[in-house]
Structure formats: C-alpha cells, structure tokens
Design a protein around this motif. Structure first.
Motif, short mmCIF file in Angstrom:
data_model
loop_
_atom_site.label_atom_id
_atom_site.label_comp_id
_atom_site.label_asym_id
_atom_site.label_seq_id
_atom_site.Cartn_x
_atom_site.Cartn_y
_atom_site.Cartn_z
N LEU A 5 1.01 -1.17 -0.10
CA LEU A 5 0.02 0.09 0.02
C LEU A 5 0.74 1.40 0.14
O LEU A 5 1.80 1.64 0.81
N ASP A 6 0.28 2.21 -0.87
CA ASP A 6 1.14 3.77 -0.73
C ASP A 6 0.09 4.44 0.04
O ASP A 6 -0.73 3.98 0.73
N ALA A 32 1.90 1.62 3.41
CA ALA A 32 1.35 2.96 3.82
C ALA A 32 1.74 3.41 5.01
O ALA A 32 2.99 3.60 5.19
N ASP A 33 1.03 4.11 5.91
CA ASP A 33 1.52 4.91 7.13
C ASP A 33 0.65 4.68 8.30
O ASP A 33 -0.36 3.78 8.21
N LEU A 34 0.73 5.34 9.46
CA LEU A 34 0.05 5.05 10.62
C LEU A 34 -0.50 6.49 10.96
O LEU A 34 -0.69 6.81 12.05
N SER A 35 -1.17 7.28 10.10
CA SER A 35 -1.77 8.47 10.37
C SER A 35 -3.01 8.21 10.97
O SER A 35 -3.52 7.16 10.75
N PRO A 36 -3.57 9.14 11.76
CA PRO A 36 -4.86 8.74 12.27
C PRO A 36 -5.80 8.35 11.26
O PRO A 36 -6.74 7.75 11.51
N SER A 52 7.20 -5.92 13.61
CA SER A 52 8.07 -5.69 14.64
C SER A 52 9.21 -4.54 14.20
O SER A 52 9.19 -4.27 12.88
N GLU A 53 10.08 -4.02 15.08
CA GLU A 53 11.00 -3.08 14.46
C GLU A 53 12.03 -3.74 13.55
O GLU A 53 12.32 -4.74 13.36
N GLY A 54 12.00 -2.69 12.28
CA GLY A 54 12.77 -3.17 11.12
C GLY A 54 11.70 -3.81 10.20
O GLY A 54 12.30 -3.89 8.96
N GLN A 55 10.64 -4.04 10.27
CA GLN A 55 9.59 -4.57 9.40
C GLN A 55 8.90 -3.34 8.90
O GLN A 55 8.71 -2.35 9.44
N PRO A 56 8.48 -3.75 7.73
CA PRO A 56 7.29 -2.74 7.17
C PRO A 56 6.23 -2.58 7.96
O PRO A 56 5.88 -3.68 8.75
N ILE A 57 5.22 -1.81 7.99
CA ILE A 57 3.88 -1.76 8.41
C ILE A 57 3.22 -2.90 7.88
O ILE A 57 3.06 -3.07 6.61
N LEU A 58 2.79 -3.95 8.90
CA LEU A 58 2.08 -5.01 8.44
C LEU A 58 0.36 -4.95 8.98
O LEU A 58 0.35 -4.53 10.08
#
Length: 241
Positions: A5-6, A32-36, A52-58
């Motif tokens: 995801l972008d 993608a991102d973790l925006s609200p 986990s740290e170092g991974q992309p957002i899953l």
C-alpha cells in the motif's frame, strides 16, 4: 503475495488475507502509514497494524478473532477485593485513584517499555505518535491506575461508535493492568459497548473471559456498532461496590 500500500491505496477486502496454509494467517497487506486517518480506516474495516521493529507496517485481519463480550468479563475473588479497596480509596480521596484519558501518551509509552523478562514490545515510536493523534481526535482512550500520584497501570484502545478495540496494557504493581481493564470494561458495558476486540488469541485474555469468534461474526457486529453514536463522557465508574 500480499499487496503493498502507498499513502493513497485503499485496503484490500479482508477476505483476501492469508490463511494458515500460507504461513501467516490473517496477514492482509503491508506499507502505507500510521496516520490517524489510515488507522481509522483500518479499524472501521476490522484491520489492525502489528509488526516488529525493522519490518514494514503489516496490516492484519485475523480469523478467528479474539473478542471479549463485556458481560462475560471475569473478575476473580482476589481482584474483586482489590477493586473494593480502590473504590473506597477513590471515595475517600485516598492514594489509589482511577482516571480516564489524563495521561494517554504515558500509558502507550509504558506499554511500549521492555517487560520484566527483558523482552521488547511491538509498539514503535510511529505507533505512539499515530495513536496519540487518534486520542487528540477523540477516538483513542486510556484507563489509568494511579497510586500516590504515580501511574502504576493502564490500558488503552480505540473507540469508534460503540465498538472498542483493545490495544495493550501494562502494570507496575500487582494486578494494576487488570484493575485498569476492569474499570474500562465496566464503563463500556454501561455505555452499550457489548464487544471489545482483542485481536489475537492468548491464554491471558482467555482467563479474563475472552473467546474467539469467526471473522464474519466479528465484522457483522462491527458494521453495526461503528454506526452508533460515540461515547462523549469518559469518566470511570467503580465496577465493584
């Protein structure tokens, strides 16, 4: 293969999540991102971030889904005694106090701190900032146990309509996280929230009364609950008199 995801990509349908046969049951997408805004879109569709740290957002949508029906929360005899003691302290202005939403970011950061066994957690700085943004928008809340002015336990999660999504808990004193959770669950029950999303199955959650349900049943409940009016007055009520 899961989609990447972008920032503008919609989430794929949760029915496309990987299965146990794929080796990562419930994994739906990455990126993608973790925006609200992104987090709200995820929760409204039964999706949550976990990595986990170092991974992309899953992004995940597990099947079955661990949930806690608020009328099935288990309070042990020892916890009941503790809750009565804290209720007396609250009534008398004593050292033990329970509050909601007075230290949201501190609760999240405490949940992110290393555990007593030395293990870290999945709560990254991006998670802290994303959920603190949700809190500022009125969609994320904390339940906090204080002793002599010190934050000793807490829990936090996301609330949309009358659907609550539990995220994490912490304790610096015995049973402190259970106390914070008991106050939170009791409050939610009083305000018509019948189901708390616990996301993944654990023995600890099961001991508190949580149980797995199918993703289809979870989503059917979610679709109705998120449409209900939001809770506007967040104040703790003693769960045991």
């Amino acid at each position: 293969m899961i989609p990447w995801l972008d920032s503008n990509s919609p989430f794929p349908d949760v029915s496309t999540a990987l299965t146990e046969a794929d080796g990562a049951a419930g994994l739906l997408a990455a990126g993608a991102d973790l925006s609200p805004w992104r987090l709200l879109q995820a929760y409204q569709h039964g999706i949550f971030p976990w990595y986990s740290e170092g991974q992309p957002i899953l992004w995940w949508s597990t099947d079955p889904r661990m949930v806690l029906h608020t009328d099935r929360f288990r309070i042990s005899a020892s916890l009941k005694k503790t809750l009565r003691r804290i209720a007396r302290s609250r009534a008398e202005g004593g050292p033990w106090q329970v509050k909601f939403d007075t230290a949201f970011e501190a609760v999240v950061r405490a949940c992110a701190a290393p555990r007593r066994d030395g293990a870290g957690t999945w709560i990254s700085e991006d998670i802290v900032q994303g959920y603190t943004g949700l809190h500022r928008m009125g969609h994320a809340h904390s339940s906090e146990l204080w002793h002599d002015g010190r934050l000793v336990g807490g829990a936090y999660g996301v609330c949309i309509g009358r659907m609550f999504y539990g995220e994490s808990m912490f304790a610096r004193e015995t049973d402190a996280s259970k106390v914070a959770l008991a106050y939170l669950v009791h409050f939610l029950k009083l305000h018509g929230v019948t189901m708390v999303d616990c996301q993944q199955e654990t023995g600890h959650l099961a001991s508190l009364g949580a149980a797995p349900v199918s993703r289809a049943a979870f989503l059917a409940h979610l679709r109705q609950a998120v449409k209900l009016p939001p809770i506007t007055d967040w104040h703790p009520v003693d769960p045991v008199q």
